[in-house]
Design a protein around this motif. Structure first.
Motif, PDB file in Angstrom:
ATOM      1  N   VAL A 121      -0.074  43.075  32.479  1.00 18.94           N
ATOM      2  CA  VAL A 121       0.509  44.307  33.014  1.00 18.94           C
ATOM      3  C   VAL A 121       0.996  43.969  34.409  1.00 18.94           C
ATOM      4  N   ARG A 122       2.268  44.230  34.667  1.00 22.07           N
ATOM      5  CA  ARG A 122       2.842  43.984  35.991  1.00 22.07           C
ATOM      6  C   ARG A 122       3.092  45.331  36.663  1.00 22.07           C
ATOM      7  N   ARG A 123       2.546  45.480  37.862  1.00 28.21           N
ATOM      8  CA  ARG A 123       2.646  46.738  38.591  1.00 28.21           C
ATOM      9  C   ARG A 123       3.791  46.674  39.606  1.00 28.21           C
ATOM     10  N   PRO A 124       4.335  47.824  40.008  1.00 26.56           N
ATOM     11  CA  PRO A 124       5.403  47.834  41.019  1.00 26.56           C
ATOM     12  C   PRO A 124       4.994  47.158  42.332  1.00 26.56           C
ATOM     13  N   SER A 125       3.707  47.150  42.637  1.00 25.69           N
ATOM     14  CA  SER A 125       3.216  46.519  43.875  1.00 25.69           C
ATOM     15  C   SER A 125       3.297  44.996  43.830  1.00 25.69           C
ATOM     16  N   GLY A 126       3.573  44.433  42.643  1.00 26.63           N
ATOM     17  CA  GLY A 126       3.549  42.977  42.474  1.00 26.63           C
ATOM     18  C   GLY A 126       2.249  42.488  41.868  1.00 26.63           C
ATOM     19  N   LEU A 127       1.234  43.350  41.811  1.00 32.85           N
ATOM     20  CA  LEU A 127      -0.033  42.979  41.193  1.00 32.85           C
ATOM     21  C   LEU A 127       0.193  42.711  39.714  1.00 32.85           C
ATOM     22  N   ALA A 128      -0.437  41.666  39.200  1.00 37.20           N
ATOM     23  CA  ALA A 128      -0.390  41.359  37.767  1.00 37.20           C
ATOM     24  C   ALA A 128      -1.819  41.305  37.244  1.00 37.20           C
TER      25      ALA A 128
END
Length: 153
Positions: free
Chosen positions: A48-55
């Motif tokens: 899951v890739r988040r808009p914040s760049g967190l994966a």
């Protein structure tokens, strides 16, 4: 969003040992889960890739149960990854190691690039080390992985 590391039970609401369908549903609450394969692995993983760049990476064993969960560092403070009240990506690696040593056995490998808490099956990683006091590169961990017992065997 706050992502809690709760070893050895769960990460970000995804429980270690849970079946793929349950893990996919939990991941869907965080974003759009996609399947991928690491190298030649037979069992696909989820990301899951988040808009914040967190994966958020969810790895499965041959029985299709979650065996490890890894989180990659976000690019912003929109998402926080927290263990025992500490944002693991906001603190420098050296600061985090000191905090962790207060309550856990901490093993430092690869000259400080890899740090594990063997009693909890938690591993922190950074690709490089700072070359000097003003060097920001390598000062912070880039990922943290939480595994269930047997993952490293």
């Amino acid at each position: 969003m706050k992502f809690d590391l709760l070893p050895p039970r769960e990460v970000a609401g995804v429980a270690l040992g849970s079946p793929r369908g349950v893990a996919r549903d939990r991941c869907a609450r965080l974003g759009d889960p996609e399947e991928f394969r690491r190298g030649g692995e037979g069992t696909p993983s989820l990301v899951v890739r988040r808009p914040s760049g967190l994966a958020l990476f969810v790895y499965f064993d041959s029985d299709d149960r979650v065996e490890a969960i890894e989180i990659g560092r976000p690019d912003s403070d929109e998402d926080l990854v927290v263990y025992s009240g500490h944002d693991v990506f906001a603190a420098s690696a050296e600061e985090l190691i000191q905090v962790l040593r207060a309550d856990h056995v901490v093993e430092v490998d690869e000259e400080g690039r890899a740090v594990t808490l063997p009693d909890l099956l938690v591993a922190f990683w950074r690709p490089t080390l700072p070359e000097g006091p003003d060097d920001v590169e390598g000062r912070y961990f880039e990922s943290v992985l939480v595994a269930r017992p047997g993952y490293y065997e």
